[in-house]
Design an enzyme around this catalytic site. Structure first.
Site, PDB file in Angstrom:
ATOM      1  N   ARG A  63       0.862  -1.246  -0.111  1.00 57.12           N
ATOM      2  CA  ARG A  63       0.172   0.017  -0.149  1.00 57.12           C
ATOM      3  C   ARG A  63       0.920   1.257   0.051  1.00 57.12           C
ATOM      4  O   ARG A  63       0.571   2.214  -0.526  1.00 57.12           O
ATOM      5  CB  ARG A  63      -0.989   0.094   1.306  1.00 57.12           C
ATOM      6  N   ASN A  95      -4.013   8.502   4.493  1.00 56.50           N
ATOM      7  CA  ASN A  95      -3.184   8.167   5.384  1.00 56.50           C
ATOM      8  C   ASN A  95      -2.967   7.963   6.861  1.00 56.50           C
ATOM      9  O   ASN A  95      -2.514   7.052   7.495  1.00 56.50           O
ATOM     10  CB  ASN A  95      -1.505   8.888   4.997  1.00 56.50           C
ATOM     11  N   HIS A 197      -6.043  -5.732  -2.699  1.00 57.62           N
ATOM     12  CA  HIS A 197      -6.818  -6.107  -1.583  1.00 57.62           C
ATOM     13  C   HIS A 197      -6.881  -7.540  -1.194  1.00 57.62           C
ATOM     14  O   HIS A 197      -8.065  -7.765  -0.402  1.00 57.62           O
ATOM     15  CB  HIS A 197      -8.176  -5.321  -1.684  1.00 57.62           C
TER      16      HIS A 197
HETATM   17  C1  HEM Z   1      -8.948   1.496  -6.247  1.00 62.57           C
HETATM   18  C2  HEM Z   1      -8.820   2.403  -5.252  1.00 62.57           C
HETATM   19  C3  HEM Z   1      -8.698   1.886  -3.779  1.00 62.57           C
HETATM   20  C4  HEM Z   1      -9.286   2.398  -2.599  1.00 62.57           C
HETATM   21  C5  HEM Z   1     -10.394   3.135  -2.604  1.00 62.57           C
HETATM   22  C6  HEM Z   1      -8.569   1.872  -1.743  1.00 62.57           C
HETATM   23  C7  HEM Z   1      -8.937   1.992  -0.450  1.00 62.57           C
HETATM   24  C8  HEM Z   1      -8.258   1.568   0.759  1.00 62.57           C
HETATM   25  C9  HEM Z   1      -8.605   1.642   2.139  1.00 62.57           C
HETATM   26  C10 HEM Z   1      -9.816   2.610   2.507  1.00 62.57           C
HETATM   27  C11 HEM Z   1      -7.977   0.604   2.972  1.00 62.57           C
HETATM   28  C12 HEM Z   1      -7.978   0.607   4.606  1.00 62.57           C
HETATM   29  C13 HEM Z   1      -7.324   2.009   4.927  1.00 62.57           C
HETATM   30  C14 HEM Z   1      -7.607   2.158   6.548  1.00 62.57           C
HETATM   31  O1  HEM Z   1      -7.764   1.065   7.250  1.00 62.57           O
HETATM   32  O2  HEM Z   1      -7.751   3.085   6.896  1.00 62.57           O
HETATM   33  C15 HEM Z   1      -6.908  -0.152   2.027  1.00 62.57           C
HETATM   34  C16 HEM Z   1      -5.997  -0.680   2.470  1.00 62.57           C
HETATM   35  C17 HEM Z   1      -5.094  -1.610   1.637  1.00 62.57           C
HETATM   36  N1  HEM Z   1      -4.978  -1.018   0.282  1.00 62.57           N
HETATM   37 FE1  HEM Z   1      -6.207  -0.109  -0.831  1.00 62.57          FE
HETATM   38  N2  HEM Z   1      -7.392   1.197  -2.075  1.00 62.57           N
HETATM   39  C18 HEM Z   1      -7.329   1.275  -3.357  1.00 62.57           C
HETATM   40  C19 HEM Z   1      -6.577   0.689  -4.319  1.00 62.57           C
HETATM   41  C20 HEM Z   1      -5.356   0.149  -3.788  1.00 62.57           C
HETATM   42  C21 HEM Z   1      -4.171  -0.349  -4.838  1.00 62.57           C
HETATM   43  C22 HEM Z   1      -4.043  -0.103  -6.173  1.00 62.57           C
HETATM   44  C23 HEM Z   1      -3.364  -1.142  -3.906  1.00 62.57           C
HETATM   45  C24 HEM Z   1      -1.966  -1.738  -4.254  1.00 62.57           C
HETATM   46  C25 HEM Z   1      -1.942  -2.186  -5.368  1.00 62.57           C
HETATM   47  C26 HEM Z   1      -4.149  -0.975  -2.658  1.00 62.57           C
HETATM   48  C27 HEM Z   1      -3.429  -1.925  -1.489  1.00 62.57           C
HETATM   49  C28 HEM Z   1      -3.939  -1.632  -0.198  1.00 62.57           C
HETATM   50  C29 HEM Z   1      -3.475  -2.768   0.704  1.00 62.57           C
HETATM   51  C30 HEM Z   1      -2.555  -3.906   0.513  1.00 62.57           C
HETATM   52  C31 HEM Z   1      -4.220  -2.419   2.037  1.00 62.57           C
HETATM   53  C32 HEM Z   1      -4.149  -3.398   3.527  1.00 62.57           C
HETATM   54  C33 HEM Z   1      -2.992  -2.600   4.097  1.00 62.57           C
HETATM   55  C34 HEM Z   1      -2.601  -2.840   5.409  1.00 62.57           C
HETATM   56  O3  HEM Z   1      -3.131  -3.899   6.004  1.00 62.57           O
HETATM   57  O4  HEM Z   1      -1.758  -2.118   5.983  1.00 62.57           O
HETATM   58  N3  HEM Z   1      -4.956  -0.426  -2.831  1.00 62.57           N
HETATM   59  N4  HEM Z   1      -7.283   0.542   0.649  1.00 62.57           N
END
Ligand code: HEM
Ligand SMILES: *[C@@H]1O[C@H](CO)[C@@H](O)[C@H](O)[C@H]1NC(C)=O
Ligand SMILES: *[C@@H]1O[C@H](CO)[C@@H](O)[C@H](O)[C@H]1NC(C)=O
Ligand SMILES: *[C@@H]1O[C@H](CO)[C@@H](O)[C@H](O)[C@H]1NC(C)=O
Ligand SMILES: CC(=O)N[C@H]1CO[C@H](CO)[C@@H](O)[C@@H]1O
Length: 324
Positions: A63, A95, A197
């Site tokens: 992320r 963030n 995700h």
């Molecule tokens: C398409 C639009 C996307 C949205 C709206 C989005 C939104 C989010 C949100 C809201 C979270 C949780 C954050 C929190 O707890 O505050 C999250 C977690 C995460 N996102 Fe996305 N995301 C997107 C795209 C991506 C992309 C492109 C990647 C990587 C290629 C990604 C990888 C991750 C990962 C791995 C997590 C978990 C992080 C952790 O456990 O520390 N996301 N995302």
């Protein structure tokens, strides 16, 4: 003395690297082949150790690369602490209280500089390699891809741009696609990269609206999530983005979506069961792990190529949290 020798060696190697022609503006997989041949191995070993300590860290590192790249390019700007000159990206809404992995990046930077006896590997490249290694460690060899290198680090960061450029979880399909297109990416990249995700966790505050108010959600799935995510309070309580296999980089995320079990509103926007092009991609990748692995790598490379600082632009930071 040792420090002086290493400085001289560093200087000579740096000079040799200048003589070996590299086209500026272009990233290459063997950027550190001469500058520091140990670099990639050292990064991988620190990432492996971090994931063994805490499996979620792989998700957090992936992320971090996404959030770096989507805000003015992959330039390590996301790592900068606030200064008197700018408020950085760490406290921007997407963030704040959720982006993690900064300590691991520091650990890698220290280990790499020690192995290279030199400050040659940029923080932006470290983040890109750590993301790739995380995916390969949690997904297996097919999920590895040749990460391109040669990015320099930014000397500034923007709180405002982080708020504007990163897509929030309440976005509609059209808004998500628009956001990706504004970054030079297309529908296929949106679906593939959202496949990130398949690992990691999200806080209640990011999916509360979805589990209480969305209609395209499996009702028992939603009911099961309400305990840990009440109508008010518990904002920081987390749930896996892929409830089946949250530490395995696999195609389960796409299968979840086909059962209306996407955790975020934005996840489920990619699959509505109406036969759209997006639906078809979700089905295709859900049942083709090999093609998901191959195409995910290609989209990561595309994302990693966004506006890198190369040649004389930017710098190689000594400390990933601040400019030199
Ligand atoms: C398409 C639009 C996307 C949205 C709206 C989005 C939104 C989010 C949100 C809201 C979270 C949780 C954050 C929190 O707890 O505050 C999250 C977690 C995460 N996102 Fe996305 N995301 C997107 C795209 C991506 C992309 C492109 C990647 C990587 C290629 C990604 C990888 C991750 C990962 C791995 C997590 C978990 C992080 C952790 O456990 O520390 N996301 N995302
Ligand atoms: C702020 O910017 C000025 C001018 O570019 C520079 O001299 C100063 O060191 C910077 N301060 C910090 C805290 O980065
Ligand atoms: C959530 O966690 C952050 C620290 O990560 C803390 O500052 C904040 O107060 C917490 N919020 C709630 C509602 O507990
Ligand atoms: C659900 O939607 C209603 C009506 O728009 C709103 O008042 C309520 O706050 C929403 N609930 C949650 C948990 O978002
Ligand atoms: C976030 C931000 O303001 N980035 C800028 C940093 O500075 C370079 C030029 O040195 C700009 O191109 C970036 O847009």
């Amino acid at each position: 003395m040792a420090a002086f020798q290493s400085f001289v060696l560093c200087f000579i190697l740096g000079f040799a690297a200048i003589l070996i022609p590299t086209s500026t503006g272009q990233l290459t997989p063997d950027f550190y082949k001469y500058k520091c041949p140990q670099a990639l191995g050292v990064i991988k070993s620190v990432v492996l150790r971090a994931i063994q300590r805490e499996p979620r860290m792989g998700a957090s590192l992936l992320r971090l690369h996404f959030h770096d790249c989507f805000v003015n390019g992959c330039d390590g700007s996301v790592l900068l602490d606030d200064t008197a000159n700018f408020t950085g990206e760490k406290t921007a809404f997407p963030n704040l209280n959720s982006l993690r992995g900064f300590d691991v990046i520091d650990e890698i930077k220290e280990a790499v500089d020690k192995a290279c006896r030199c400050n040659v590997v940029s923080c932006a490249d470290i983040v890109a390699v750590a993301a790739r290694d995380s995916v390969a460690i949690l997904g297996g060899l097919p999920f590895s891809y040749p990460v391109l290198l040669g990015r320099n680090d930014a000397k500034n960061a923007s709180w405002n741009d982080a708020n504007i450029d990163l897509p929030p979880p309440f976005f509609s399909f059209a808004q998500l696609l628009g956001n990706f297109q504004s970054h030079g990416l297309e529908l296929k990249d949106l679906v593939l990269l959202s496949g990130g995700h398949t690992i990691g966790l999200a806080r209640c505050t990011t999916f509360r609206q979805r589990i209480y108010n969305d209609s395209n959600i499996d009702s028992s799935f939603a009911a099961g999530l309400k305990n840990g995510c009440p109508v008010s309070g518990g904002d920081n309580n987390t749930q896996p983005l892929d409830y089946e296999t949250p530490t395995r980089f696999d195609t389960q995320y796409f299968k979840d979506l086909q059962q209306s079990k996407g955790l975020l509103h934005s996840d489920q926007e990619l699959y509505k069961g109406d036969g759209s092009e997006s639906d078809q991609l979700v089905k295709y990748y859900g049942s083709n792990p090999y093609y998901f692995a191959r195409d995910f790598g290609a989209s990561m490379i595309k994302m990693g190529n966004m506006k890198p600082l190369t040649g004389a632009q930017g710098e190689v930071r000594l400390n990933c949290r601040k400019i030199n």
